[in-house]
Design a protein around this motif. Sequence first.
Motif, PDB file in Angstrom:
ATOM      1  N   ASP A   1     109.869  34.739  22.139  1.00 13.40           N
ATOM      2  CA  ASP A   1     109.486  33.372  22.109  1.00 13.40           C
ATOM      3  C   ASP A   1     108.005  33.488  22.272  1.00 13.40           C
ATOM      4  N   PRO A   2     107.511  32.793  21.037  1.00 16.25           N
ATOM      5  CA  PRO A   2     106.012  32.842  20.858  1.00 16.25           C
ATOM      6  C   PRO A   2     105.212  32.251  21.874  1.00 16.25           C
ATOM      7  N   VAL A   3     105.515  31.185  22.607  1.00 14.00           N
ATOM      8  CA  VAL A   3     105.034  30.486  23.831  1.00 14.00           C
ATOM      9  C   VAL A   3     104.850  31.279  24.957  1.00 14.00           C
ATOM     10  N   ALA A   4     106.058  32.219  25.034  1.00 17.85           N
ATOM     11  CA  ALA A   4     105.878  32.746  26.301  1.00 17.85           C
ATOM     12  C   ALA A   4     104.879  33.801  26.387  1.00 17.85           C
ATOM     13  N   ASP A   5     104.456  34.462  25.192  1.00 17.84           N
ATOM     14  CA  ASP A   5     103.365  35.240  25.052  1.00 17.84           C
ATOM     15  C   ASP A   5     101.906  34.513  25.037  1.00 17.84           C
ATOM     16  N   PRO A   6     101.193  34.702  26.270  1.00 17.86           N
ATOM     17  CA  PRO A   6      99.927  33.856  26.330  1.00 17.86           C
ATOM     18  C   PRO A   6      99.076  33.936  25.083  1.00 17.86           C
TER      19      PRO A   6
ATOM     20  N   VAL B   1      95.459  26.642  22.060  1.00 18.90           N
ATOM     21  CA  VAL B   1      94.397  25.996  22.870  1.00 18.90           C
ATOM     22  C   VAL B   1      93.704  27.296  24.003  1.00 18.90           C
ATOM     23  N   GLU B   2      94.355  28.307  23.691  1.00 14.06           N
ATOM     24  CA  GLU B   2      93.916  29.354  24.871  1.00 14.06           C
ATOM     25  C   GLU B   2      92.419  29.403  25.127  1.00 14.06           C
TER      26      GLU B   2
ATOM     27  N   THR C   1      97.503  21.843  18.898  1.00 17.19           N
ATOM     28  CA  THR C   1      95.959  21.715  19.465  1.00 17.19           C
ATOM     29  C   THR C   1      95.880  20.674  20.331  1.00 17.19           C
ATOM     30  N   ASN C   2      97.262  20.123  20.795  1.00 13.32           N
ATOM     31  CA  ASN C   2      97.033  19.005  21.793  1.00 13.32           C
ATOM     32  C   ASN C   2      97.107  19.801  23.251  1.00 13.32           C
ATOM     33  N   PHE C   3      96.296  19.268  24.354  1.00 18.07           N
ATOM     34  CA  PHE C   3      96.180  19.855  25.686  1.00 18.07           C
ATOM     35  C   PHE C   3      96.312  18.765  26.423  1.00 18.07           C
TER      36      PHE C   3
ATOM     37  N   PHE D   1      89.345  20.159  37.864  1.00 16.24           N
ATOM     38  CA  PHE D   1      90.001  19.843  36.578  1.00 16.24           C
ATOM     39  C   PHE D   1      90.899  20.839  36.269  1.00 16.24           C
ATOM     40  N   SER D   2      91.927  20.528  35.192  1.00  9.31           N
ATOM     41  CA  SER D   2      92.621  21.756  34.496  1.00  9.31           C
ATOM     42  C   SER D   2      92.664  21.359  33.208  1.00  9.31           C
ATOM     43  N   THR D   3      92.657  22.339  32.271  1.00  8.19           N
ATOM     44  CA  THR D   3      92.802  22.079  30.946  1.00  8.19           C
ATOM     45  C   THR D   3      94.097  22.967  30.309  1.00  8.19           C
ATOM     46  N   TYR D   4      95.085  22.571  29.933  1.00  7.23           N
ATOM     47  CA  TYR D   4      96.221  23.481  29.586  1.00  7.23           C
ATOM     48  C   TYR D   4      97.270  23.048  28.495  1.00  7.23           C
ATOM     49  N   ALA D   5      97.996  23.950  27.946  1.00  2.00           N
ATOM     50  CA  ALA D   5      98.660  23.543  26.609  1.00  2.00           C
ATOM     51  C   ALA D   5      99.914  22.893  26.800  1.00  2.00           C
ATOM     52  N   THR D   6     100.085  22.045  25.914  1.00  2.00           N
ATOM     53  CA  THR D   6     101.243  21.302  25.987  1.00  2.00           C
ATOM     54  C   THR D   6     102.298  22.097  25.735  1.00  2.00           C
ATOM     55  N   ALA D   7     103.714  21.464  25.995  1.00  2.00           N
ATOM     56  CA  ALA D   7     104.781  22.463  25.481  1.00  2.00           C
ATOM     57  C   ALA D   7     104.981  22.461  23.813  1.00  2.00           C
TER      58      ALA D   7
END
Length: 173
Positions: A28-33, A38-39, A76-78, A66-72
């Motif tokens: 799973d590419p998303v499981a790999d940080p 948007v890392e 490029t959205n976060f 605040f926190s900034t984190y990737a969407t599911a």
Amino acid sequence: MKDITKKLSFLLLGFALMSSLFSCENDDPVADPSNIVVEDITGDWWVIALEPDGETPAYGGDYVQFSTYATAANNTNFWLDDNDLWMELKAKVSLDPSTLTFSSVPDTEELYTGETVTITNGKFTKNSFTTPGSNTVVDEIQFEAEFSWDPGTVYVFKGYERTGKVADDNPHY
């Protein structure tokens, strides 16, 4: 005794074989940080909301985390999220990775209040701020936000990346 040892050996060998068959690598590419789009901008930040003059704390406030984190979707959205601490801001924004600028579409849903927010002039600036406590060089964040609960007022948000060091936690404006 030989029989028990033999059975135990076969049992352990069988268990090892079953374990190797059922273990597999996660593809799973998303499981790999390292594959998060948007890392470069994800993390925690100390941010203050200011009046439109860019100097006066809004409603007498101070820095909040605040926190900034990737969407599911891992694009490029976060999420831009004040963790429901102050201005009740949790909204999806879009990053231009080449310039590290961001904004939302007008009247983006704000998830804590059910109202809307428009985020403009957002920018991350790399290695541009020295923290007051530990003198660590970190990134800065800045953006403007207009909320549907206060139309016509554009608040200025300024802050810097959280270091996690005790000397830098809970800063004051």
